[in-house]
Design an enzyme around this catalytic site. Structure first.
Site, PDB file in Angstrom:
ATOM      1  N   ILE A   1      19.244 -20.498  -3.708  1.00  0.00           N
ATOM      2  CA  ILE A   1      19.842 -19.268  -3.881  1.00  0.00           C
ATOM      3  C   ILE A   1      19.934 -18.602  -2.401  1.00  0.00           C
ATOM      4  O   ILE A   1      20.641 -17.417  -2.361  1.00  0.00           O
ATOM      5  CB  ILE A   1      19.080 -18.394  -4.989  1.00  0.00           C
ATOM      6  CG1 ILE A   1      20.050 -17.313  -5.480  1.00  0.00           C
ATOM      7  CG2 ILE A   1      17.615 -17.952  -4.347  1.00  0.00           C
ATOM      8  CD1 ILE A   1      19.493 -16.527  -6.600  1.00  0.00           C
TER       9      ILE A   1
ATOM     10  N   HIS B   1       9.541 -29.576  -5.504  1.00  0.00           N
ATOM     11  CA  HIS B   1      11.018 -29.661  -5.048  1.00  0.00           C
ATOM     12  C   HIS B   1      11.212 -29.898  -3.710  1.00  0.00           C
ATOM     13  O   HIS B   1      10.164 -29.557  -2.893  1.00  0.00           O
ATOM     14  CB  HIS B   1      11.332 -28.038  -5.275  1.00  0.00           C
ATOM     15  CG  HIS B   1      10.967 -26.949  -4.828  1.00  0.00           C
ATOM     16  ND1 HIS B   1       9.632 -26.584  -5.243  1.00  0.00           N
ATOM     17  CD2 HIS B   1      10.926 -26.296  -3.328  1.00  0.00           C
ATOM     18  CE1 HIS B   1       9.358 -25.537  -4.302  1.00  0.00           C
ATOM     19  NE2 HIS B   1      10.143 -25.462  -3.198  1.00  0.00           N
TER      20      HIS B   1
ATOM     21  N   ASN C   1       7.666 -27.903   0.753  1.00  0.00           N
ATOM     22  CA  ASN C   1       6.350 -27.443   0.922  1.00  0.00           C
ATOM     23  C   ASN C   1       5.364 -27.385  -0.034  1.00  0.00           C
ATOM     24  O   ASN C   1       5.398 -26.968  -1.612  1.00  0.00           O
ATOM     25  CB  ASN C   1       6.681 -25.739   1.034  1.00  0.00           C
ATOM     26  CG  ASN C   1       7.947 -25.474   2.246  1.00  0.00           C
ATOM     27  OD1 ASN C   1       7.629 -26.110   3.423  1.00  0.00           O
ATOM     28  ND2 ASN C   1       8.797 -24.731   1.804  1.00  0.00           N
TER      29      ASN C   1
HETATM   30  P1  AMP Z   1       9.357 -23.098  -1.512  1.00  0.00           P
HETATM   31  O1  AMP Z   1       8.853 -21.905  -0.589  1.00  0.00           O
HETATM   32  O2  AMP Z   1       9.321 -24.449  -0.731  1.00  0.00           O
HETATM   33  O3  AMP Z   1       8.527 -23.012  -2.775  1.00  0.00           O
HETATM   34  O4  AMP Z   1      10.829 -22.651  -1.834  1.00  0.00           O
HETATM   35  C1  AMP Z   1      11.489 -21.936  -2.947  1.00  0.00           C
HETATM   36  C2  AMP Z   1      12.861 -22.024  -2.863  1.00  0.00           C
HETATM   37  O5  AMP Z   1      13.405 -21.671  -3.989  1.00  0.00           O
HETATM   38  C3  AMP Z   1      13.493 -20.862  -1.786  1.00  0.00           C
HETATM   39  O6  AMP Z   1      14.225 -21.540  -0.742  1.00  0.00           O
HETATM   40  C4  AMP Z   1      14.323 -19.906  -2.302  1.00  0.00           C
HETATM   41  O7  AMP Z   1      15.338 -19.357  -1.844  1.00  0.00           O
HETATM   42  C5  AMP Z   1      14.597 -20.804  -3.728  1.00  0.00           C
HETATM   43  N1  AMP Z   1      14.939 -20.251  -4.983  1.00  0.00           N
HETATM   44  C6  AMP Z   1      14.126 -19.101  -5.465  1.00  0.00           C
HETATM   45  N2  AMP Z   1      14.546 -18.773  -6.702  1.00  0.00           N
HETATM   46  C7  AMP Z   1      15.763 -19.565  -6.969  1.00  0.00           C
HETATM   47  C8  AMP Z   1      16.900 -19.655  -7.959  1.00  0.00           C
HETATM   48  N3  AMP Z   1      16.867 -18.830  -8.837  1.00  0.00           N
HETATM   49  N4  AMP Z   1      17.879 -20.590  -7.749  1.00  0.00           N
HETATM   50  C9  AMP Z   1      18.061 -21.153  -6.632  1.00  0.00           C
HETATM   51  N5  AMP Z   1      17.081 -21.300  -5.691  1.00  0.00           N
HETATM   52  C10 AMP Z   1      15.819 -20.400  -5.769  1.00  0.00           C
END
Ligand code: AMP
Length: 120
Positions: free
Chosen positions: A34, A104, A91
């Site tokens: 996002i 992820h 991460n």
């Molecule tokens: P992390 O810091 O590795 O846990 O990354 C989480 C990622 O999820 C971040 O890059 C956010 O931009 C992404 N994110 C959070 N909410 C959403 C969402 N609803 N749809 C897509 N990506 C998301």
């Protein structure tokens, strides 16, 4: 850490909030981040409830692990970044900067990824 099924990716998997789907198979979902940090920024997640890499490595089936690995390469192919190169990041936990407690992989490409991590 126990899996929290209230996390945002669990909600996406249950269809409670939308995502921009890039690809999907029986075990894995890929969707656009996002808040994209590169021209291509796709998140690849297992459909199963796994907090992080350790959890996934220890408890996911061989089929789930194979599907997850294949999906990362498939995403690079279908987004057109496989030829020019890309970066895959996961991460994990507090020091890793993990915000969403569902495993992820970030697949980033379409422009240079830059230094591996910022110093300090
Ligand atoms: P992390 O810091 O590795 O846990 O990354 C989480 C990622 O999820 C971040 O890059 C956010 O931009 C992404 N994110 C959070 N909410 C959403 C969402 N609803 N749809 C897509 N990506 C998301």
């Amino acid at each position: 850490m126990a899996y929290d099924d209230g996390n945002i990716f669990a909600k996406i998997l249950r269809g409670e909030i939308p995502c921009k789907k890039v690809a999907e198979d029986e075990h894995t979902l890929a969707f656009e981040d996002i808040n994209p940090l590169r021209a291509v920024h796709v998140l690849v997640i297992p459909k199963g409830a796994y907090v992080d890499w350790r959890d996934f490595a220890a408890t996911a089936s061989a089929d789930e692990q194979a599907a997850f690995t294949r999906m990362i390469a498939h995403v690079a192919d279908i987004t057109g970044i496989a030829g020019s190169g890309y970066r895959v990041i996961s991460n994990i936990g507090q020091d890793g900067g993990q915000e969403v407690p569902h495993l992820h992989m970030h697949v980033l490409g379409g422009e240079p990824a830059g230094p591996l991590v910022a110093r300090g």
